[in-house]
Every structure is written in structure tokens, then in C-alpha cells.
Design an enzyme around this catalytic site. Structure first.
Site, PDB file in Angstrom:
ATOM      1  N   ARG A  82      17.591   8.152 -50.933  1.00 36.55           N
ATOM      2  CA  ARG A  82      16.158   8.117 -50.607  1.00 36.55           C
ATOM      3  C   ARG A  82      15.828   6.854 -49.816  1.00 36.55           C
ATOM      4  NH1 ARG A  82      13.224   6.243 -54.349  1.00 36.55           N
ATOM      5  NH2 ARG A  82      14.025   7.566 -55.999  1.00 36.55           N
ATOM      6  N   LYS A 140       8.851  20.175 -33.486  1.00 35.76           N
ATOM      7  CA  LYS A 140       8.473  20.742 -32.209  1.00 35.76           C
ATOM      8  C   LYS A 140       9.458  20.299 -31.111  1.00 35.76           C
ATOM      9  CE  LYS A 140       5.164  22.136 -34.864  1.00 35.76           C
ATOM     10  NZ  LYS A 140       3.870  21.481 -34.979  1.00 35.76           N
TER      11      LYS A 140
HETATM   12  C1  LIG Z   1       3.164  20.987 -36.091  1.00 37.99           C
HETATM   13  C2  LIG Z   1       2.292  19.803 -35.962  1.00 37.99           C
HETATM   14  C3  LIG Z   1       2.101  18.923 -37.040  1.00 37.99           C
HETATM   15  C4  LIG Z   1       2.701  19.168 -38.404  1.00 37.99           C
HETATM   16  O1  LIG Z   1       4.090  19.110 -38.391  1.00 37.99           O
HETATM   17  P1  LIG Z   1       5.042  19.900 -39.423  1.00 37.99           P
HETATM   18  O2  LIG Z   1       6.379  19.494 -38.972  1.00 37.99           O
HETATM   19  O3  LIG Z   1       4.728  21.356 -39.260  1.00 37.99           O
HETATM   20  O4  LIG Z   1       4.687  19.426 -40.789  1.00 37.99           O
HETATM   21  C5  LIG Z   1       1.313  17.811 -36.827  1.00 37.99           C
HETATM   22  N1  LIG Z   1       0.715  17.585 -35.643  1.00 37.99           N
HETATM   23  C6  LIG Z   1       0.861  18.423 -34.601  1.00 37.99           C
HETATM   24  C7  LIG Z   1       0.162  18.098 -33.315  1.00 37.99           C
HETATM   25  C8  LIG Z   1       1.653  19.554 -34.723  1.00 37.99           C
HETATM   26  O5  LIG Z   1       1.781  20.379 -33.678  1.00 37.99           O
END
Ligand SMILES: *Cc1c(COP(=O)(O)O)cnc(C)c1O
Length: 383
Positions: free
Chosen positions: A50, A199
Site C-alpha cells: 500500500r 481514459k
Molecule cells: C472518467 C472521468 C473521471 C472519473 O474517472 P474514473 O477512472 O472513471 O473513476 C473523472 N473526470 C473525468 C473528466 C472523467 O472523464
């Protein structure tokens, strides 16, 4: 080798550790271990996973280098990164955030933070005066997102940094849409930059991950303590996948961005489409401001159908895109914002924000743009 003087395309490939220090292997192995031997009872660099793990450390060094920060942190999701970074705040503090924030952040900021005694005001941050007017004696931080989505409001980062410095506020920016390849907030004076690495940084729609980078050692120390205490860390296998994804960010994002530009241009001429919102179009409202702080338009665009009822037939007819919330993968993703990415936001508020039922978002992938267009065009025929 010091990497900090290298250019971003090189940093993406070589990251912090570009090979295993123990063996010279071309990638840092997946250190699938929860704990580490203490020889003779003496703790070494790694003691418990961790607190630190070599696979995770690689992506943490990578994001620090890419953002030009002093330290990076990897979390189990973008929301875990946002929640952990906002744990810098305390009960009694007030936070100012955008009124058209990412749906998951909206849920966290409006449902959980207030229960921890943190007050949140949502304002239109593209208007400096509205942000200035929302500042109270208890305001401690500005949470920023630019471009916002799906409406692509552009916030002037330099103006926000000036305002924050005047009032001694911490600035945090969700940089998911731009990535450090297109926008480097720490260079503009932002304190904390945050990514949903699920993303573009991961890039293959196969992991959930979050990253944070900071430019200041004192803030870094505080986030390190939060990360170690709260424990929402990125696991070794996902760290490996993320590191691997980051290596091709430039190739992927440039290809996706070129496809997004082409699709935006063609959609803007399509009779079934009422409007297209994309920073790369000449009529984009925040164009000058965006390009004063970012190096590209990105790979995501929104468009609104003239007839909202036609959304259903479009989503049924398209073959190539994954119809889903999310973005930033090598495959094109088509999102109905109303029912998917922004489902967490109440209908009346969505309407007030301008997120209509006919609004769709495309995250362009790296497919052949002619195939993407033929597919979209046949999907729009019935509209
Ligand atoms: C997807 C997203 C998040 C959240 O991320 P996760 O990995 O799904 O928890 C936060 N901010 C933006 C702009 C996103 O597109």
C-alpha cells in the site's frame, strides 16, 4: 540518465524507470507482492505494497515527469484520485467547482463532500467574475476542469491561478481530456493535476486508474500520507497496463485528434445535426482561450441532433463505435450524455446546464476515419 530535460515523446516511452533495475528486463515486472522482507528486521525502500510497489512507482514517476511535477501518485480510479486529492480539505472548508463538472465528480462533490463538512459551490468557471464572487472567508480551493464536457466550456487557467494566489487558495485541475501531451497545468501555476487514467493515458479501455501530479514538495508529502492512509492505490497489474498504454499516448492521441477534427467538420455540415461543439472548429466559442493554454483540440467532440427523438435510431444503427460512457480508447466511443456519462445529474439540472436529450459525445478512436464516417452517416440517415 536524467530524463527531466527530455522532450515529452521521449518521456512517454522511457518514463521513470524504463527497465528493471534488478535484471535489466525491458519492462518493469509486475511486482505481485503485498509485503517485502526486512533483512535483519530493517525496512528497505519497499516495505508494504500500500505504501509503495515498484510497478506502481513507475507510473507515479511517469506522471510526475510528464506533468513537470515533483511527485506523482497512482490510484485505483480517477474518482479515487479526485477523492484523495480533495482530502487535502478539512471540515469547515469551502470549495468552488464548475457547474458543468464530470458526472461522477458532481456526485462526489454534491453528495459525499458536504457530509464530511465541506461546502461546495458550483459556478460557471469560464466567467472569472462568478468565481471571484463565490469566494468566502472559508474558501480553501478551486477545483477546475477545462475543457468541460460535454459542453466544452473553457476556463482561463492563468486567470484562475491569479485569483487563487490573491486569496491563498489551492488549485486542482482535472486534466483527463487533454493529458499532459496537450495541456500542462503545473507549468501555468496549478497546484495539483488529476487524471482519470482510465481514459487517454491507459488508452485501451481495459483498466480503471487515476493519477495525480503536484509541483510542490509540501503538498506532495500531504498527498502521500493521504494515499497511504486511505489506500485507494493502483494495483501492480493495472500499473503495468497503464505504463504500457502511456508509451503510445502521442501516436494514439494525435491519430484520434485528427479523426475527431474530421468527424466534427463533417457533422457540422450534416442536415440531421443542429450543432457541433469541438475546440478545433472555427466557430468554437472558447477557441482563443483554449489554444492559449493547450496544444491541441483533443479527441472528443459533442453534437446535438436536430430531432432528439432520433438518438434512439442512431444508437441502434451504428456498428463501429462502442455505445457507452467513457472516452479515450483506441476504439471510437459514442455516448448519450443524458442517459450515460451524466446520468448522475438530475434531469432539471442537466436541462439548466444545456445537456439536452439530443446531445451526443464522440471520443474518436484510431480507426480509419472513412469507415467511421460511413457508419455515422448511415446511422444518421433515418434522423
Ligand atoms: C472518467 C472521468 C473521471 C472519473 O474517472 P474514473 O477512472 O472513471 O473513476 C473523472 N473526470 C473525468 C473528466 C472523467 O472523464
Amino acid at each position: 540518465m536524467t530524463l527531466s530535460d527530455k522532450r515529452i515523446a521521449t518521456l512517454l516511452v522511457h518514463q521513470g524507470q524504463d527497465r528493471d533495475p534488478a535484471t535489466g528486463a525491458s519492462t518493469v515486472p509486475i511486482y505481485q507482492a503485498s509485503t517485502y522482507h526486512h533483512p535483519g528486521g530493517v525496512g528497505q525502500e519497499f516495505d508494504y505494497a500500500r505504501s509503495g510497489n515498484p510497478s506502481r512507482q513507475q507510473v507515479e514517476e511517469a506522471i510526475a515527469l510528464l506533468e513537470g511535477g515533483v511527485r506523482g501518485f497512482a490510484f485505483s480510479s480517477g474518482m479515487a484520485a479526485i477523492g484523495s486529492a480533495l482530502s487535502l480539505l478539512e471540515a469547515g472548508d469551502h470549495l468552488i467547482a464548475p457547474d458543468d463538472l464530470y458526472g461522477g465528480s458532481y456526485r462526489y462533490l454534491t453528495m459525499l463532500l458536504p457530509r464530511q463538512g465541506i461546502e461546495v459551490s458550483l459556478v460557471d468557471q469560464s466567467d472569472r467574475a462568478q468565481v471571484a464572487a463565490a469566494i468566502r472567508p472559508t474558501t480553501r480551493a478551486l477545483f477546475l476542469e477545462t475543457p468541460s464536457n460535454p459542453l466544452f466550456k473553457i476556463t482561463d487557467l492563468r486567470a484562475m491561478v491569479d485569483l487563487a494566489r490573491e486569496h491563498r487558495l489551492l488549485t486542482l485541475l482535472d486534466n483527463t481530456f487533454m493529458t499532459p501531451l496537450l495541456q500542462r497545468p503545473l507549468d501555468l501555476g496549478i497546484d495539483v493535476t488529476i487524471h482519470s487514467a482510465t481514459k487517454f493515458l491507459g488508452g485501451h479501455s481495459d483498466i480503471l486508474a487515476g493519477l495525480v501530479a503536484v509541483g510542490d514538495n509540501e503538498i506532495a508529502g500531504r498527498i502521500k500520507r493521504i494515499q497511504n492512509s486511505f489506500g485507494a492505490v493502483l494495483g501492480p497489474f493495472d500499473s503495468f497496463l497503464l505504463s504500457r498504454g502511456i508509451k503510445t499516448l502521442k501516436l494514439r492521441l494525435e491519430a484520434s485528434q485528427a479523426n475527431a477534427q474530421e468527424l466534427a467538420t463533417r457533422l457540422a455540415r450534416h442536415s440531421a445535426v443542429a450543432r457541433v461543439i469541438y475546440p478545433g472548429l472555427d466557430d468554437f466559442v472558447g477557441r482563443d482561450r483554449h489554444f492559449s493554454q493547450a496544444g491541441g483540440a483533443g479527441a472528443v467532440l459533442s453534437f446535438e441532433l436536430t430531432d432528439a427523438a432520433a438518438v434512439k435510431s442512431l444508437l441502434e444503427r451504428v456498428q463501429l463505435p462502442i455505445v457507452a460512457p467513457s472516452l479515450g480508447g483506441v476504439e471510437t466511443i459514442l455516448t448519450h450524455c443524458w442517459s450515460m456519462s451524466h446520468a448522475a445529474i438530475p434531469a432539471a439540472i442537466k436541462e439548466q446546464m444545456g445537456i439536452t436529450q439530443g446531445l451526443l459525445r464522440i471520443s474518436a478512436g484510431i480507426e480509419d476515419v472513412e469507415d467511421l464516417w460511413e457508419d455515422l452517416d448511415q446511422g444518421l440517415q433515418q434522423c
